[in-house]
Write a protein that holds these residues in place. Structure first.
Motif, short mmCIF file in Angstrom:
data_model
loop_
_atom_site.label_atom_id
_atom_site.label_comp_id
_atom_site.label_asym_id
_atom_site.label_seq_id
_atom_site.Cartn_x
_atom_site.Cartn_y
_atom_site.Cartn_z
N PHE A 34 0.83 -1.20 0.00
CA PHE A 34 0.00 0.00 0.00
C PHE A 34 0.86 1.26 0.00
O PHE A 34 0.66 2.17 -0.82
CB PHE A 34 -0.92 -0.05 1.23
CG PHE A 34 -1.82 1.14 1.38
CD1 PHE A 34 -2.82 1.39 0.45
CD2 PHE A 34 -1.70 1.99 2.47
CE1 PHE A 34 -3.67 2.48 0.60
CE2 PHE A 34 -2.55 3.07 2.64
CZ PHE A 34 -3.54 3.32 1.69
N ALA A 63 -5.38 1.27 -4.20
CA ALA A 63 -4.25 0.63 -3.53
C ALA A 63 -4.71 -0.12 -2.28
O ALA A 63 -4.23 -1.23 -1.99
CB ALA A 63 -3.20 1.68 -3.17
N ALA A 64 -5.65 0.46 -1.54
CA ALA A 64 -6.17 -0.20 -0.34
C ALA A 64 -6.91 -1.47 -0.70
O ALA A 64 -6.76 -2.51 -0.04
CB ALA A 64 -7.09 0.75 0.43
N SER A 67 -4.43 -4.10 -1.69
CA SER A 67 -3.64 -4.52 -0.53
C SER A 67 -4.44 -5.48 0.35
O SER A 67 -3.90 -6.47 0.85
CB SER A 67 -3.21 -3.29 0.29
OG SER A 67 -2.41 -2.43 -0.48
N THR A 110 -4.63 -5.81 8.58
CA THR A 110 -4.53 -5.32 7.20
C THR A 110 -5.32 -4.04 7.01
O THR A 110 -4.76 -2.96 6.81
CB THR A 110 -5.01 -6.38 6.19
OG1 THR A 110 -6.33 -6.81 6.55
CG2 THR A 110 -4.07 -7.57 6.17
N LEU A 114 -3.94 0.07 7.21
CA LEU A 114 -4.04 0.87 5.98
C LEU A 114 -4.84 2.14 6.24
O LEU A 114 -4.49 3.22 5.75
CB LEU A 114 -4.74 0.05 4.88
CG LEU A 114 -4.10 -1.26 4.44
CD1 LEU A 114 -4.88 -1.86 3.28
CD2 LEU A 114 -2.65 -1.07 4.05
N SER A 118 -3.44 6.12 6.13
CA SER A 118 -3.95 6.86 4.97
C SER A 118 -3.88 8.38 5.12
O SER A 118 -3.61 9.08 4.13
CB SER A 118 -5.38 6.42 4.65
OG SER A 118 -6.26 6.72 5.73
N THR A 143 -12.92 -0.84 4.46
CA THR A 143 -11.96 -1.95 4.51
C THR A 143 -12.53 -3.17 5.22
O THR A 143 -12.23 -4.31 4.84
CB THR A 143 -10.66 -1.50 5.21
OG1 THR A 143 -10.97 -0.86 6.47
CG2 THR A 143 -9.87 -0.55 4.34
#
Length: 227
Positions: A34, A63-64, A67, A110, A114, A118, A143
């Motif tokens: 990420f 990207a998140a 990832s 995870t 992230l 951010s 997420t």
């Protein structure tokens, strides 16, 4: 809710955290990925704030998403290979309840990291403080939904040797609404000063995913084991 169910859920969480503690570098790969993708973005596009700021929310969300999906293939695989998954199926506790513990543990190592990092990456991409806050809140909701939906794909492909590509094909279409609402929340907030509509939709998706995704994952795991 019976105390035994809470004890079992807590035991699964402790077990997952112990496993994660023994394989810290492996579980940090999504976070490294990420940060690397977002760090390389100014080099690939332009270091100019005028060019980075408009595309930053979308790029951070993409990207998140990637990832979170990066380690999803292994969510149930080790349990499947060592027989732990069969014991979970035969347990007196609901398999969907135990699956929810694994998903929450995965999100904690995870999705949550992230989300927490951010704002720093948003600052690096010249985002305003208001947009960074909207991005943070969106990722906080999104997420967990990504992890819950990804668990369904991981359960369906757990018995396959190379299920990573199939997993991506299964879950990416389901990820699209979350991506649209998450990135759109930042744009709407910048234009109107409020992203309550997008947050309400993301909250509704999360409210649906919380009970339904573990049930679907449990059903898929039983099919994978019996098949």
């Amino acid at each position: 809710m019976h105390n035994s169910a809470l004890v079992a859920w807590g035991a699964i969480m402790r077990r997952e955290m112990l496993i994660i503690g023994r394989h810290q570098l492996e579980w940090m790969n999504p976070l490294f990925f990420f940060v690397l993708v977002i760090t390389l973005l100014p080099l690939a596009v332009s270091p100019s704030a005028e060019q980075l700021a408009p595309i930053a929310p979308g790029m951070i969300w993409i990207a998140a998403l990637l990832s979170v999906m990066l380690g999803m293939d292994g969510l149930f695989r080790s349990d499947f290979e060592d027989g732990t998954l069969e014991q979970m199926v035969l347990s007196s506790q609901s398999l969907s309840w135990l699956v929810s513990a694994k998903v929450v543990a995965y999100w904690l190592v995870t999705g949550l990291p992230l989300t927490l990092i951010s704002p720093l990456l948003g600052m690096m991409l010249s985002m305003s403080s208001e947009n960074i806050l909207t991005l943070f809140l969106g990722l906080l909701l999104g997420t967990l939904s990504l992890c819950l939906i990804g668990a369904i794909g991981a359960a369906l492909t757990v018995g396959l040797r190379r299920g990573g590509v199939l997993l991506a094909l299964l879950v990416l279409p389901l990820y699209v609404p979350i991506l649209i609402f998450g990135a759109g929340a930042v744009t709407t907030s910048a234009l109107t000063g409020s992203a309550s509509g997008q947050f309400a939709l993301m909250g509704a998706l999360l409210a649906l995913a919380l009970p339904l995704a573990p049930l679907a994952s449990a059903a898929a795991l039983k099919i994978s084991i019996n098949g």
